[in-house]
Scaffold this motif. Structure first.
Motif, mmCIF file in Angstrom:
data_model
loop_
_atom_site.group_PDB
_atom_site.id
_atom_site.type_symbol
_atom_site.label_atom_id
_atom_site.label_comp_id
_atom_site.label_asym_id
_atom_site.label_seq_id
_atom_site.Cartn_x
_atom_site.Cartn_y
_atom_site.Cartn_z
ATOM 1 N N ALA A 62 3.108 -3.094 4.622
ATOM 2 C CA ALA A 62 2.419 -2.631 3.415
ATOM 3 C C ALA A 62 2.979 -1.305 2.922
ATOM 4 C CB ALA A 62 0.927 -2.504 3.688
ATOM 5 N N TYR A 63 3.205 -0.362 3.834
ATOM 6 C CA TYR A 63 3.699 0.960 3.445
ATOM 7 C C TYR A 63 5.206 0.974 3.174
ATOM 8 C CZ TYR A 63 -0.676 2.781 5.550
ATOM 9 O OH TYR A 63 -1.978 3.045 5.881
ATOM 10 N N TYR A 64 5.963 0.288 4.036
ATOM 11 C CA TYR A 64 7.413 0.492 4.062
ATOM 12 C C TYR A 64 8.232 -0.731 3.688
ATOM 13 C CZ TYR A 64 5.688 4.431 6.789
ATOM 14 O OH TYR A 64 4.993 5.541 7.214
ATOM 15 N N GLY A 65 7.618 -1.926 3.650
ATOM 16 C CA GLY A 65 8.356 -3.122 3.286
ATOM 17 C C GLY A 65 9.610 -3.294 4.121
ATOM 18 N N PRO A 66 10.718 -3.669 3.489
ATOM 19 C CA PRO A 66 11.964 -3.880 4.241
ATOM 20 C C PRO A 66 12.581 -2.607 4.803
ATOM 21 C CG PRO A 66 12.345 -4.096 1.877
ATOM 22 C CD PRO A 66 10.860 -4.000 2.061
ATOM 23 N N ASN A 67 12.048 -1.440 4.436
ATOM 24 C CA ASN A 67 12.577 -0.180 4.964
ATOM 25 C C ASN A 67 12.035 0.166 6.344
ATOM 26 O OD1 ASN A 67 14.077 0.197 2.646
ATOM 27 N ND2 ASN A 67 12.574 1.520 1.661
ATOM 28 N N ALA A 68 11.063 -0.609 6.841
ATOM 29 C CA ALA A 68 10.445 -0.285 8.128
ATOM 30 C C ALA A 68 11.454 -0.307 9.273
ATOM 31 C CB ALA A 68 9.300 -1.257 8.409
ATOM 32 N N ALA A 69 12.388 -1.251 9.242
ATOM 33 C CA ALA A 69 13.352 -1.364 10.344
ATOM 34 C C ALA A 69 14.248 -0.133 10.423
ATOM 35 C CB ALA A 69 14.200 -2.626 10.170
ATOM 36 N N ALA A 119 0.842 -1.195 0.000
ATOM 37 C CA ALA A 119 0.000 0.000 0.000
ATOM 38 C C ALA A 119 0.875 1.241 0.000
ATOM 39 C CB ALA A 119 -0.928 -0.003 1.212
ATOM 40 N N TYR A 120 0.258 2.364 -0.329
ATOM 41 C CA TYR A 120 0.958 3.656 -0.441
ATOM 42 C C TYR A 120 0.624 4.498 0.779
ATOM 43 C CZ TYR A 120 2.223 8.184 -2.634
ATOM 44 O OH TYR A 120 2.761 9.412 -2.927
ATOM 45 N N VAL A 121 1.637 4.921 1.509
ATOM 46 C CA VAL A 121 1.410 5.635 2.764
ATOM 47 C C VAL A 121 0.670 6.957 2.569
ATOM 48 C CG1 VAL A 121 3.638 6.863 2.785
ATOM 49 C CG2 VAL A 121 2.497 6.292 4.949
ATOM 50 N N ASN A 122 0.782 7.588 1.415
ATOM 51 C CA ASN A 122 0.045 8.830 1.184
ATOM 52 C C ASN A 122 -1.446 8.585 0.952
ATOM 53 O OD1 ASN A 122 2.061 10.615 1.655
ATOM 54 N ND2 ASN A 122 2.461 11.141 -0.467
ATOM 55 N N TYR A 123 -1.842 7.331 0.752
ATOM 56 C CA TYR A 123 -3.257 6.959 0.774
ATOM 57 C C TYR A 123 -3.511 6.204 2.081
ATOM 58 C CZ TYR A 123 -2.835 7.770 -4.312
ATOM 59 O OH TYR A 123 -2.580 8.305 -5.554
ATOM 60 N N ILE A 124 -3.145 6.816 3.164
ATOM 61 C CA ILE A 124 -3.104 6.133 4.458
ATOM 62 C C ILE A 124 -4.476 5.560 4.805
ATOM 63 C CG2 ILE A 124 -3.599 8.112 5.970
ATOM 64 C CD1 ILE A 124 -1.018 7.069 7.565
ATOM 65 N N ASP A 125 -4.478 4.330 5.330
ATOM 66 C CA ASP A 125 -5.687 3.533 5.444
ATOM 67 C C ASP A 125 -5.879 3.058 6.882
ATOM 68 O OD1 ASP A 125 -7.684 1.636 5.321
ATOM 69 O OD2 ASP A 125 -6.783 0.486 3.682
#
Length: 469
Positions: free
Chosen positions: A441-448, A426-432
């Motif tokens: 969903a928003y950040y994938g492997p970049n969340a950490a 998912a796209y964080v600018n269409y926050i759900d």
């Protein structure tokens, strides 16, 4: 009562029972904050409060902030954060007020940066205040013959768009909005004003390119690399609903793989006029070349029921994409508010036949709603997923499910049906607000890495979105 205040009171409760009632904390001194600001603090009961608390979406008109601070300077933002820390007041940042979940308001202090909206240009760089709206960014940069890649909604704030990535109408040619960001000035939770770029506070700079607004600080200005604002060709092709399946099948292989100069979006819509199939887009090249590319699509879908192809100035093309073709910039700034609800996916592979049928049948159900597929690829896909916080570089297109009004039944139903085909992206600018696995969903492997940046610049979690890092 927020969680910090609750824990504080439960800690004091045994002492109160043993030795008398505990003294309550004094209420926040809003008047003192008002005196500290060069901007304006609007409180309940003040004239203008009802206007100050509104977002673009009237669905959230019920929310009543404790105060709305229209900050005129970064020092105002710092004073607001100091006030919030000292008084345990929740803070919310607001630029354009377009948060799909209503999270650019809250019951505490809303820090509104809309008055920091200057747009300047020098030597190939644009410096844009965090409160600038897209229509004003386009208009003011056009006077210098330049622009930046950005979205179509005219009253969206530059801050939210950039911080979440920035999918726009020339993204395949010039990249996401965040891809042209060279530096950003941010007031962090401790009140410091930092300039973050590739060599200074590089982790913060990385997070501000796709990590979402309201997570690690409040941005007050951005410096972007610009591109020349040459004429664009804008096109609109409509087909009858009987061609919807063919249009999806053809477009999803045509749009994301087209030359970089061509950006397009496929809209499947059911509204008061009935069902409609539309492919809209922009082309940064000769009209004859676009005609050949459109002929490839038409050969696979069939002859459109209507066709409009027009070459115009870059600025006017942005006005057309904003739905302001016959309006002035001032009129475009007053885009009417809309009640809506939305969800999203990011498509990493083409829909199979069953997925196409599910999508088309889902839009055909009763109601007033749309599904918008925006082509990615091109310049967007040539950036490595870990280079910025925006992870969806390999996605073919974004998917936005959009419903008029407040009922989320259709959204949840179709989104759930399409999840096996699109996956949980998912796209964080269409926050759900419905998403449970939103980090992945928003950040994938970049969340950490985002969590590490958060712990560095906001260790006490002053910024606490419901879906906040």
């Amino acid at each position: 009562m927020d969680r910090r205040a609750f824990l504080h009171l439960t800690t004091l409760a045994p002492l109160a029972m043993a030795g008398g009632a505990a003294r309550s904390a004094p209420p926040p001194d809003w008047a003192r904050l008002r005196r500290q600001l060069k901007g304006t603090l609007v409180l309940p009961g003040d004239s203008g409060y009802d206007s100050a608390r509104r977002l673009f979406n009237p669905v959230y008109d019920r929310i009543r902030p404790g105060g709305v601070a229209y900050c005129a300077t970064p020092a105002d933002v710092s004073a607001c954060l100091s006030f919030a820390r000292a008084n345990g007041v929740a803070v919310t940042a607001r630029s354009g007020g377009h948060s799909y979940a209503g999270w650019s308001t809250g019951t505490g202090l809303v820090i509104d940066v809309s008055r920091m909206n200057t747009v300047s240009y020098a030597s190939g760089r644009a410096t844009v205040g965090a409160g600038a709206k897209l229509i004003d960014v386009y208009d003011r940069l056009a006077r210098h013959g330049v622009s930046i890649p950005a979205g179509s909604c005219p009253t969206v704030g530059i801050a939210g768009l950039t911080l979440g990535g920035g999918i726009g109408v020339v993204s395949r040619k010039y990249g996401l909005t965040c891809d042209t960001l060279e530096s950003v000035r941010v007031v962090t939770a401790d009140g410091r004003l930092l300039t973050a770029d590739a060599t200074h506070h590089s982790g913060l700079y990385w997070a501000c390119r796709g990590g979402g607004g309201g997570n690690v600080g409040i941005a007050v200005s951005f410096t972007f690399r610009t591109h020349a604002a040459h004429d664009l060709t804008v096109f609109f092709l409509h087909w009858p609903w009987s061609k919807a399946g063919a249009a999806v099948r053809a477009w999803q292989s045509w749009g994301p793989s087209a030359p970089d100069e061509l950006w397009s979006s496929l809209h499947l819509t059911r509204d008061a006029r009935g069902l409609d199939v539309l492919v809209v887009g922009t082309y940064a090249g000769p009209k004859a070349s676009l005609d050949r590319l459109l002929a490839q699509l038409v050969a696979r879908v069939g002859t459109p029921s209507s066709r409009s192809v027009r070459t115009t100035s870059y600025r006017q093309a942005m006005m057309i994409m904003a739905g302001c073709a016959s309006s002035s910039v001032e009129q475009c700034r007053r885009t009417p508010r809309e009640s809506f609800a939305a969800k999203s996916h990011m498509a990493y592979s083409e829909l199979p036949a069953g997925g196409v049928r599910s999508l088309v049948d889902g839009v055909a159900r009763g109601g007033r709603h749309s599904v918008l597929l925006d082509a990615l690829g091109g310049a967007v896909g040539r950036v490595k997923p870990a280079a910025t916080a925006f992870p969806h570089r390999a996605a073919l297109y974004s998917v936005q499910y959009y419903a008029e009004g407040t009922d989320r039944t259709w959204l949840r139903g179709l989104h759930g049906e399409m999840a096996p085909h699109f996956g949980e992206h998912a796209y964080v600018n269409y926050i759900d607000p419905d998403l449970t696995g939103w980090r992945g969903a928003y950040y994938g492997p970049n969340a950490a890495r985002l969590a590490e940046v958060k712990s560095t610049y906001d260790p006490d979690r002053l910024f606490r979105l419901p879906q906040g890092i």
